[in-house]
Design a protein around this motif. Structure first.
Motif, short mmCIF file in Angstrom:
data_model
loop_
_atom_site.label_atom_id
_atom_site.label_comp_id
_atom_site.label_asym_id
_atom_site.label_seq_id
_atom_site.Cartn_x
_atom_site.Cartn_y
_atom_site.Cartn_z
N GLU A 81 0.98 -1.73 -0.39
CA GLU A 81 -0.59 -0.38 -0.01
C GLU A 81 0.94 1.24 0.55
OE1 GLU A 81 -2.20 -3.41 2.27
OE2 GLU A 81 0.01 -2.58 2.09
N LEU A 82 1.86 1.14 0.33
CA LEU A 82 3.39 2.31 0.91
C LEU A 82 3.31 2.10 -0.61
CD1 LEU A 82 4.32 4.75 1.74
CD2 LEU A 82 6.05 3.19 3.45
N ALA A 83 4.28 1.52 -1.00
CA ALA A 83 5.52 0.76 -2.80
C ALA A 83 4.28 2.29 -4.00
CB ALA A 83 5.40 -0.51 -2.91
N GLN A 84 2.94 1.97 -3.44
CA GLN A 84 1.90 2.50 -4.80
C GLN A 84 1.93 3.37 -4.51
OE1 GLN A 84 -1.72 0.40 -4.61
NE2 GLN A 84 -0.68 -1.72 -4.58
N GLN A 85 1.75 4.11 -3.20
CA GLN A 85 2.39 5.55 -3.43
C GLN A 85 3.82 6.04 -3.64
OE1 GLN A 85 -0.93 6.93 0.40
NE2 GLN A 85 -0.49 4.46 0.50
N MET A 86 4.36 6.13 -3.55
CA MET A 86 5.79 6.41 -3.78
C MET A 86 6.21 7.21 -5.17
SD MET A 86 7.55 6.39 -0.79
CE MET A 86 8.94 6.52 -1.38
N PRO A 87 5.90 6.38 -6.08
CA PRO A 87 5.72 6.93 -7.47
C PRO A 87 4.80 8.47 -7.71
CG PRO A 87 5.74 4.54 -8.05
CD PRO A 87 5.48 4.75 -5.87
N GLN A 88 3.25 7.88 -6.78
CA GLN A 88 2.65 9.38 -7.09
C GLN A 88 2.89 9.95 -6.16
OE1 GLN A 88 -0.40 9.17 -8.43
NE2 GLN A 88 -1.47 7.57 -8.56
N ILE A 89 4.03 10.15 -5.76
CA ILE A 89 4.30 11.84 -4.25
C ILE A 89 5.04 11.85 -5.18
CG2 ILE A 89 6.55 9.81 -3.17
CD1 ILE A 89 3.81 13.21 -2.06
N LYS A 90 6.46 11.01 -5.82
CA LYS A 90 8.17 11.84 -7.11
C LYS A 90 7.10 12.46 -8.08
CE LYS A 90 10.27 8.04 -5.61
NZ LYS A 90 11.66 6.87 -5.39
N GLU A 91 5.37 12.58 -8.41
CA GLU A 91 5.46 12.76 -9.54
C GLU A 91 4.69 13.74 -9.38
OE1 GLU A 91 3.68 9.42 -11.55
OE2 GLU A 91 4.92 8.88 -12.32
N LEU A 92 3.72 13.99 -8.50
CA LEU A 92 3.73 14.95 -7.44
C LEU A 92 4.01 15.98 -6.67
CD1 LEU A 92 1.00 16.88 -7.03
CD2 LEU A 92 0.84 15.21 -4.53
N LEU A 93 5.28 16.41 -6.73
CA LEU A 93 6.29 17.03 -5.89
C LEU A 93 6.64 18.08 -7.12
CD1 LEU A 93 7.96 15.03 -3.27
CD2 LEU A 93 6.46 17.31 -2.97
N THR A 94 7.00 16.71 -8.34
CA THR A 94 7.68 17.44 -9.54
C THR A 94 6.91 18.29 -10.12
OG1 THR A 94 9.21 15.06 -9.30
CG2 THR A 94 8.72 17.10 -11.96
N GLU A 95 5.38 18.12 -10.58
CA GLU A 95 4.24 18.73 -10.48
C GLU A 95 4.01 20.05 -10.00
OE1 GLU A 95 2.30 15.32 -12.68
OE2 GLU A 95 1.54 15.82 -10.80
N LEU A 96 4.62 19.67 -8.93
CA LEU A 96 4.50 21.06 -8.20
C LEU A 96 5.64 22.32 -8.04
CD1 LEU A 96 2.14 19.32 -4.69
CD2 LEU A 96 1.64 20.99 -6.75
N GLY A 97 6.35 22.15 -8.82
CA GLY A 97 7.50 22.61 -9.28
C GLY A 97 9.20 22.69 -8.02
N ILE A 98 8.74 21.43 -7.17
CA ILE A 98 9.70 21.39 -6.15
C ILE A 98 10.66 19.87 -6.57
CG2 ILE A 98 9.76 20.04 -4.02
CD1 ILE A 98 6.43 20.99 -3.53
N THR A 99 12.08 20.05 -6.33
CA THR A 99 13.08 19.11 -7.38
C THR A 99 12.83 17.81 -6.07
OG1 THR A 99 14.38 20.80 -7.52
CG2 THR A 99 15.05 18.29 -7.77
#
Length: 858
Positions: A81-99
């Motif tokens: 359940e956590l592993a599935q969220q890891m790609p999501q957080i990385k992509e979301l951060l990138t989309e928010l302008g966070i490196t």
């Protein structure tokens, strides 16, 4: 320059375990994402950085793994359940302008260390946000560690580390080298714990210094032996514990500056995850998400250019049945504004300067009307002595049927969820400009999901019924409520003094922390069975009920809780909501529950504690007007009758068809006795089994409910299912259907999505299984009473226009009518409720009358 450097893995891990499993309606997990972003926003608000970087580990081995194969070898794999969220957080951060920063061969800690030194070299400050203590060694005058904790962030400066550990930040490496770290499989020196390690480094300064001075130091023989034998391990552990400050990442500080990102992509992602509240916090709009869909379309939709015109009498007069108009009600406080969209024109009118009459004229006109909240429109008309006509579509109800899991339904959220362009370009008119396309999109979705019949046949007509009930309300006996409150105050005060006498001191009885100390602390009452939590001893009802015979104070506390809740929620609560007309106008919610049940607020009539006599007494204060009476009708065992019908069990159906008491029959089968030998206690236990089966009850829960051993409860359930074999088959097939489709259906095709069944967490799977068993039964019962409400409402308008349907509580309906019409209203109510639907077994209704709800019910 202020750099916020976040330990991505650590914070995601902390967020995952800190928030219960959450998912969207499709079963995509979101709890770690939610927690991470909450921490991020909190830290950004506190630090106000201009540069942000989030470091993550990679799966590839690091230089530490290559040096020591045992390093972190004991780590369990990340939960799915956590592993599935890891790609999501990385992509979301990138989309928010966070490196987002990763580096092969290096860990997130190494990236954080390197970032801190880059920031310091550029003359800036670095703030490291993490969930563990590994980064303490990085603390300097310019680098602060912000340890994310449950309640508040703990800030570590060189001074705080010195205060807590008596060493400099860099010496934290030396301490770890000696004491080791079991979570990372760093061995340290066997037998040396944190306290000893801290003392040794305070004296020697470092591992190297310790071994140089070992012969001269005053040590116990045991410690000296451990250190001598563990020198190589200490040196190896020091290597593993030291964070690298030169990881090969981009050294240009401007790489980590906050930048614009891709708001449309972020909005689209969060929309798909149904994280609308986070979108609000981030200042994102659902309209941005729809723009992503349009950009991928072959031919982007042409947006209507609206002209704004006043809603005048000439236009209203032209609205016959051939016209279709989309409208919404808006406004603040006493101002009501109607906006109507037809073609390329938006017509507006507010309630000032006689505008209410024009709004009512629109609502009662002959045209077909589509809106967002039909109940509000019906209610406005009722409150002004009119009846709205031809409202054929309500977006909130459509959204609810398509996804009852959603937390809220707004025009913007629904546009985002169903790929409809939210008209953010229509400043001040965003909602009404978006509604025509939203109505069209939702209507098509209803058809595509076989929900049209449920929508048109139940939900749309019901909103008129609920609006009428809210407008009419129920008369309250204000003086009776006040007198009851005075009586309660006396009882509450008496109980309080008795509890204080037993405790030997005064304390806040409603404070779990203070009560837990009184009950379980060894220097107080010291009762056995106390269960420690993070905030103290648990004093939940479950804990106290298990101790009810342990001390005479326990039943007094339970009664005190009941009376104080009754006082605050219902006595004081009811007095606050009595309107100037002397009636209570509860607000009935049609889109609140996942099962399809109606809920109510201000007050919540569904939660009056009627199982206890003192709670049942609250019914005395809901009364009929002078010269009128209340007619109360309640379905008998409706959920069991639905179960008997849908599962097709002949034994159960025969009981209902022959008028046999189902609980007595069940008791006879469960206990293996003739029905004549069944005692009231046996019948009560069988009743718990009957209704427990509907909710997927297990032997453990049943044993607690009826006070028997788990083995006995297990045997009761087995006997029950043996006597009614098709129930078990039905439950199993329903769960399999839910696993395959992702949802279950009521007999009217209402859907309840169950993402929990796909979770790897066994507790969540078990919960999903229970929901799958129960939702079709409970949801079908909810649909039946809704149909009954609609039919009763229509019959009253036709045959008894002086009578009003005023209340719905669970499976119960209440009519207020003239005393002379009581028999006619009773017959009507019974006929419509029993005839609401044709099942394999009859529906039966008990009907009574009285001057109050209490009289009519009791």
């Amino acid at each position: 320059m202020r750099l916020l450097a976040i330990d991505g893995n650590s914070i995601m891990n902390r967020a995952y375990y800190g928030i219960k499993l959450l998912s969207n309606s499709k079963g995509v997990y979101t709890n770690a994402l939610t927690g991470f972003m909450n921490i991020y926003l909190k830290e950004v608000d506190a630090v106000k950085p201009d540069h942000v970087a989030v470091a993550f580990d990679l799966r590839a081995p690091t230089f530490r793994h290559k040096a020591d194969a045992a390093y972190k070898a004991n780590r369990k794999g990340m939960p799915e359940e956590l592993a599935q969220q890891m790609p999501q957080i990385k992509e979301l951060l990138t989309e928010l302008g966070i490196t987002v920063v990763t580096c092969e061969g290096y860990e997130a800690d190494d990236i954080l260390g390197t970032l801190s030194r880059i920031a310091e070299r550029e003359g800036g400050e670095c703030f490291i946000v993490t969930g563990d203590r590994d980064s303490y060694q990085l603390v300097t005058d310019k680098t602060t560690v912000r340890l994310a904790a449950t309640k508040e962030t703990k800030i570590y400066t060189p001074e705080r580390i010195k205060e807590e550990y008596g060493v400099e930040p860099l010496q934290m490496i030396e301490i770890k080298a000696l004491m080791g770290d079991s979570s990372d499989n760093i061995p340290g020196v066997k037998g040396i714990g944190e306290k000893t390690a801290v003392s040794l480094i305070q004296q020697a300064g470092s591992v190297e210094g310790l071994y140089e001075q070992l012969d001269e130091m005053t040590l116990t023989p045991s410690v000296r032996k451990k250190l001598s034998e563990g020198r190589q391990s200490a040196e190896n552990s020091r290597f593993l514990a030291t964070i690298c400050l030169t990881a090969p990442i981009d050294n240009d500080i401007e790489t980590y500056a906050l930048h614009e990102g891709d708001k449309a992509a972020a909005a689209a992602r969060l929309t798909g995850l149904e994280m609308f509240r986070l979108m609000e916090k981030l200042g994102l709009h659902a309209g941005d998400a729809a723009a992503v869909d349009e950009s991928n379309a072959a031919e982007p939709a042409v947006l209507t250019e609206y002209e704004i015109k006043p809603l005048d009498d000439e236009y209203i007069a032209s609205l016959d049945e051939s016209r279709t108009v989309v409208f919404e009600l808006a406004g603040k406080q006493d101002l009501t504004e109607l906006r109507a969209a037809e073609g390329s024109v938006i017509y507006t009118c507010d309630s000032l300067l006689g505008g209410t009459e024009r709004i009512l004229a629109f609502l009662t006109s002959g045209c077909k009307k589509l809106t967002f909240d039909a109940k509000a429109a019906y209610k406005l008309a009722f409150e002004n002595g009119e009846s709205a006509k031809n409202i054929i579509f309500s977006c909130d109800l459509a959204g609810y049927l398509l996804n009852s899991q959603a937390k809220e339904y707004t025009v913007e959220n629904l546009c985002a969820a169903y790929s409809v362009k939210y008209r953010s370009d229509m400043e001040g008119y965003e909602s009404i400009a978006s509604l025509p396309a939203l109505c069209e999109g939702l209507s098509a979705r209803l058809d595509g999901n076989d929900l049209r019949k449920l929508f048109d046949g139940i939900e749309m007509p019901l909103c008129e019924v609920l609006a009428s009930m809210e407008t009419v309300g129920v008369k309250a006996d204000r003086d009776g409520i006040k007198a009851f409150g005075e009586s309660l105050r006396g009882d509450i005060e008496r109980l309080k003094q008795e509890i204080y006498d037993y405790a030997g001191e005064e304390f806040n009885i409603l404070s779990p922390k203070q009560l837990g100390e009184i009950l379980f602390s060894p220097d107080k009452l010291g009762l056995k069975g106390g269960r420690k939590t993070k905030t103290g001893y648990s004093t939940s009802a479950e804990v106290l009920e298990a101790l009810i015979d342990a001390h005479p104070m326990i039943p007094l506390i339970l009664e005190y809780r009941t009376l104080t809740k009754l006082m605050s929620t219902y006595v004081e609560g009811l007095l606050k909501v009595i309107a100037p007309d002397g009636r209570i106008h509860s607000y009935f919610k049609q889109t609140e529950t996942r099962t399809g049940r109606i809920s109510s607020t201000e007050p919540n009539l569904q939660n009056i504690p009627v199982r206890k006599e003192i709670g049942r007494n609250m019914r005395r204060f809901f009364v009929a007007e002078e010269g009128m009476t209340l007619v109360d009708a309640d379905y008998s065992q409706i959920e069991l009758r639905v179960l008997a019908s849908v599962c097709g069990d002949e034994n159960m159906q025969r009981a209902f068809l022959d008028g046999i008491d189902i609980h007595t029959m069940t008791a006879a089968s469960v206990f293996g006795l003739p029905e004549d030998f069944v005692t009231p206690e046996m019948r009560s236990a069988a009743k718990a089994v009957n209704f427990g089966i509907i909710y997927g009850i297990g032997a453990f829960s049943l044993s607690k409910d009826i006070g028997v051993s788990v083995a006995e409860a297990k045997q009761y359930i087995e006997n029950y299912l043996e006597n009614f074999p098709k129930i078990s088959q039905y439950m199993d097939s329903t769960v399999e259907f839910a696993k395959d489709k992702g949802y279950v259906l009521t007999i009217f095709d209402r859907r309840r999505y169950i993402p929990e069944l796909k979770m790897s967490n066994k507790n969540m799977q078990a919960f999903g299984k229970r929901v799958a068993m129960n939702a079709p039964i409970q949801g079908s019962a909810a649909d039946i009473i809704k149909i009954a409400m609609i039919n009763v409402y229509k019959r009253l308008k036709k045959d008894l226009p002086g009578a009003r349907l005023i209340l719905q509580i669970h499976d119960e309906l209440i009519i207020e009518c003239d005393k002379a019409d009581a028999d006619k209203a009773s017959a009507l109510l019974k006929e419509e409720m029993e005839g609401a639907v044709r099942l394999a077994v009859p529906l039966t209704v008990d009907v009574h009358t009285g001057a109050s709800w209490f009289e009519a019910k009791e």
